[in-house]
Enzyme design. Structure first.
Site, mmCIF file in Angstrom:
data_model
loop_
_atom_site.group_PDB
_atom_site.id
_atom_site.type_symbol
_atom_site.label_atom_id
_atom_site.label_comp_id
_atom_site.label_asym_id
_atom_site.label_seq_id
_atom_site.Cartn_x
_atom_site.Cartn_y
_atom_site.Cartn_z
ATOM 1 N N ASP A 30 0.861 -1.185 0.000
ATOM 2 C CA ASP A 30 0.000 0.000 0.000
ATOM 3 C C ASP A 30 0.886 1.220 0.000
ATOM 4 O O ASP A 30 2.049 1.153 0.403
ATOM 5 C CB ASP A 30 -0.943 -0.001 1.205
ATOM 6 C CG ASP A 30 -2.237 0.757 0.907
ATOM 7 O OD1 ASP A 30 -3.281 0.115 0.747
ATOM 8 O OD2 ASP A 30 -2.188 2.008 0.818
ATOM 9 N N GLU A 151 -13.923 -8.794 -8.316
ATOM 10 C CA GLU A 151 -14.156 -9.409 -7.000
ATOM 11 C C GLU A 151 -15.625 -9.231 -6.597
ATOM 12 O O GLU A 151 -16.192 -8.182 -6.806
ATOM 13 C CB GLU A 151 -13.226 -8.754 -5.972
ATOM 14 C CG GLU A 151 -13.324 -9.336 -4.596
ATOM 15 C CD GLU A 151 -13.223 -10.867 -4.591
ATOM 16 O OE1 GLU A 151 -12.231 -11.403 -5.094
ATOM 17 O OE2 GLU A 151 -14.167 -11.522 -4.105
ATOM 18 N N LEU A 153 -16.757 -10.304 -3.344
ATOM 19 C CA LEU A 153 -16.944 -10.483 -1.895
ATOM 20 C C LEU A 153 -17.807 -9.367 -1.311
ATOM 21 O O LEU A 153 -17.857 -8.257 -1.838
ATOM 22 C CB LEU A 153 -15.596 -10.554 -1.177
ATOM 23 C CG LEU A 153 -14.648 -9.343 -1.206
ATOM 24 C CD1 LEU A 153 -15.070 -8.247 -0.241
ATOM 25 C CD2 LEU A 153 -13.247 -9.795 -0.871
ATOM 26 N N GLU A 155 -18.448 -7.082 2.128
ATOM 27 C CA GLU A 155 -17.881 -6.713 3.422
ATOM 28 C C GLU A 155 -18.738 -7.330 4.523
ATOM 29 O O GLU A 155 -19.950 -7.441 4.392
ATOM 30 C CB GLU A 155 -17.853 -5.192 3.566
ATOM 31 C CG GLU A 155 -16.838 -4.561 2.644
ATOM 32 C CD GLU A 155 -16.906 -3.044 2.622
ATOM 33 O OE1 GLU A 155 -17.481 -2.451 3.541
ATOM 34 O OE2 GLU A 155 -16.387 -2.468 1.656
ATOM 35 N N LYS A 207 -19.065 -7.783 -13.792
ATOM 36 C CA LYS A 207 -19.061 -7.142 -12.468
ATOM 37 C C LYS A 207 -20.114 -6.023 -12.403
ATOM 38 O O LYS A 207 -20.886 -5.938 -11.449
ATOM 39 C CB LYS A 207 -17.664 -6.598 -12.165
ATOM 40 C CG LYS A 207 -17.554 -5.848 -10.856
ATOM 41 C CD LYS A 207 -17.821 -6.723 -9.645
ATOM 42 C CE LYS A 207 -17.993 -5.881 -8.391
ATOM 43 N NZ LYS A 207 -18.358 -6.648 -7.216
ATOM 44 N N ASN A 211 -23.676 -6.067 -10.144
ATOM 45 C CA ASN A 211 -24.005 -5.067 -9.125
ATOM 46 C C ASN A 211 -25.251 -4.272 -9.495
ATOM 47 O O ASN A 211 -26.073 -3.949 -8.633
ATOM 48 C CB ASN A 211 -22.820 -4.136 -8.877
ATOM 49 C CG ASN A 211 -21.887 -4.703 -7.817
ATOM 50 O OD1 ASN A 211 -22.142 -5.794 -7.286
ATOM 51 N ND2 ASN A 211 -20.821 -4.004 -7.502
ATOM 52 N N PHE A 252 -31.677 -10.467 -1.356
ATOM 53 C CA PHE A 252 -31.798 -9.071 -1.819
ATOM 54 C C PHE A 252 -33.242 -8.648 -2.010
ATOM 55 O O PHE A 252 -33.564 -7.848 -2.888
ATOM 56 C CB PHE A 252 -30.966 -8.844 -3.097
ATOM 57 C CG PHE A 252 -29.525 -8.626 -2.784
ATOM 58 C CD1 PHE A 252 -28.713 -9.686 -2.414
ATOM 59 C CD2 PHE A 252 -28.978 -7.357 -2.784
ATOM 60 C CE1 PHE A 252 -27.390 -9.487 -2.056
ATOM 61 C CE2 PHE A 252 -27.655 -7.147 -2.434
ATOM 62 C CZ PHE A 252 -26.862 -8.215 -2.071
ATOM 63 N N GLY A 256 -35.905 -1.751 2.884
ATOM 64 C CA GLY A 256 -35.136 -0.979 3.856
ATOM 65 C C GLY A 256 -35.013 0.469 3.429
ATOM 66 O O GLY A 256 -35.810 0.958 2.615
ATOM 67 N N CYS A 263 -19.922 0.043 -3.097
ATOM 68 C CA CYS A 263 -19.996 -0.487 -4.468
ATOM 69 C C CYS A 263 -21.252 -0.094 -5.239
ATOM 70 O O CYS A 263 -21.145 0.491 -6.318
ATOM 71 C CB CYS A 263 -19.872 -2.009 -4.434
ATOM 72 S SG CYS A 263 -18.229 -2.538 -3.934
#
Ligand code: NAD
Length: 434
Positions: A30, A151, A153, A155, A207, A211, A252, A256, A263
């Site tokens: 980093d 990716e 994943l 959080e 990707k 999303n 999903f 809410g 993302c």
């Protein structure tokens, strides 16, 4: 395999730690000295369940290390992963690629032999070809290939998602790069998690499409929830009823306060821009972005209604400010829209969050941070459940009601049942879509 991971954020650190757990030799890089110092001390700069232990195990095994020195990490690596941020560019909604491109040029200059340069960051279609050009500008004659490996994943469940993925997507252009990627992911393919090979553009597109689809699904049920409120239906029953249809699926579909996070907001905006650039407007995605914004503002109206139309001097206790439970990530959290509006209207806002304070303190001026829900409820006019951390899922409602000046609950995650809340002594319960 020898791997260099550039960027040690939510994705880079989890990916680097998990690759080392596969048995690969991983160096995480980093450019933020504070992050690297922490990592060298064995501390994890983010909150992600299970990460600290897995990191310690692999550091102790000698497979995982951290450095500020990108060139040293890249020299001799079989693959270099770019996992730097791609935030929304100010002004136009495009993904900001400056960190990706800077990393690519630095990597090119540091290559010592054949290497696969892999983009793990979420990047618009066409970016991997630009990464190849950037690497080539500084690589001289050193051979390399690029690969796209987005990716997926989440959080809060990142390690399990990485170790047990629904699929791994790899965009490559030739067999040599494909073989390197197959060797890296062999431990997963041996356990029969599928690896999908495509060209670069398809991998990049997968990707954004994934999303945008998930953001659409959430927004769809949030819109249905609004109608449920008008017609006397309960969105929880509706979600259950439609989710049992295998073509729809139950995930999903929880109504809410609107999606947020690091993302969905930025990736939907970036996809809309990619569509505009190619004269193929992403009309559904553009509508989702607009509707999601409206939903967040509707939550403010809900809270105002519960405060008899006047927020000034009302004491409001907010439970949860991170964009979802089990993370300290505040990026684009709905709380960042809702809470400033309440503070701006003169409400006295108290906030409780198990991990959100570190990031949230600077982002939410004018609120009071309190350690426990019960302490924060003392004398309050309204309790708002905004992020469904486990510790907010089984509250002693009777105890809360006794402490509050006006026991009213806005349950923006539909965790509780109206009857149970009222029976515990609350005078009003309002959920989403019920
Ligand atoms: P992050 O902001 O948490 O981490 C990025 C890191 O990269 C920072 O630590 C930064 O200091 C470092 N960095 C930037 N430029 C660098 C350079 N030239 N050399 C070395 N380090 C550098 O970001 P993140 O949340 O991990 O996301 C990374 C990418 O992964 C993004 O494209 C994101 O869209 C994508 N993604 C994120 C998630 C998620 O849940 N966070 C999930 C899937 C995909």
């Amino acid at each position: 395999m020898k791997i260099a991971m550039i960027g040690t954020g939510y994705v880079g650190l989890v990916s680097g730690v998990c690759f080392s757990d596969f048995g690969h030799e991983v160096v995480c890089v980093d450019k933020d000295p504070a992050k690297i110092e922490k990592l060298l001390r064995g501390e994890v700069p983010i909150y992600e369940p299970g990460l600290e232990q897995l990191m310690a195990k692999n550091v102790a095994a000698g497979r995982l290390s951290f450095t500020l020195d990108l060139a040293a990490a890249v020299a001799g690596a079989d693959a270099v992963f770019i996992a730097v941020g791609t935030p929304t560019r100010r002004g136009d909604g495009h993904a900001d690629l400056r960190y990706v491109m800077a990393a690519a040029e630095e990597i090119g200059a540091a290559l010592t032999g054949y290497t696969v340069v892999v983009t793990k960051s979420t990047v618009p279609v066409g970016t991997n070809r630009k990464v190849a050009e950037a690497v080539a500008r500084t690589a001289g004659d050193t051979p390399f290939d690029v690969a796209s490996n987005p990716e997926f994943l989440r959080e809060g469940a990142a390690i399990d998602d990485f170790m047990r993925p629904d699929r791994v997507v790899v965009g490559v252009e030739n067999d040599r790069a494909r073989k390197t990627m197959a060797d890296i992911y062999r431990p997963l393919s041996l356990r029969e998690f599928p690896v999908v090979y495509t060209n670069l553009e398809s991998a990049e597109m997968i990707k954004y499409a994934a999303n945008a689809f998930l953001a659409t699904k959430i927004t769809f049920i949030n819109e249905i929830a609004r109608l449920c409120e008008k017609v006397g239906a309960d969105v929880k029953a509706v979600s259950k009823g439609i989710g049992m249809d295998g073509r729809i699926g139950s995930k999903f579909l929880h109504a809410g306060p609107g999606y947020g996070g690091s993302c969905f907001p930025k990736d939907t905006k970036a996809l809309a821009r990619i569509g505009q650039d190619h004269a193929v407007p992403m009309q559904i995605t553009e509508t989702v972005i607009r509707v999601n914004d409206e939903i967040k503002h509707r939550m403010i109206e809900k809270i105002e209604d519960l405060c008899d139309g006047a927020l000034r001097d009302k004491v409001i206790t907010i439970l949860g400010v991170t964009f979802k439970p089990n993370t300290d990530d505040m990026r684009d959290a709905p709380s960042l829209t809702i809470i400033p509006a309440l503070v701006g209207a003169g409400a006295k806002v108290r906030v409780v969050d198990p991990q959100g304070r570190h990031e949230g303190e600077a982002l939410l001026p004018g609120v009071k941070w309190v350690e426990s829900a019960y302490g924060a409820a003392q004398g309050a006019d309204l309790l708002v459940l905004l992020t469904e951390w486990n510790e907010f899922r089984a509250l002693d409602l009777g105890k809360l009601a006794k402490k509050m000046a006006h026991p009213r609950l806005a349950d923006l995650r539909n965790v509780y049942d109206r009857d149970e809340v009222l029976a515990a002594g609350f005078e009003t319960y309002v959920g989403v879509g019920r």
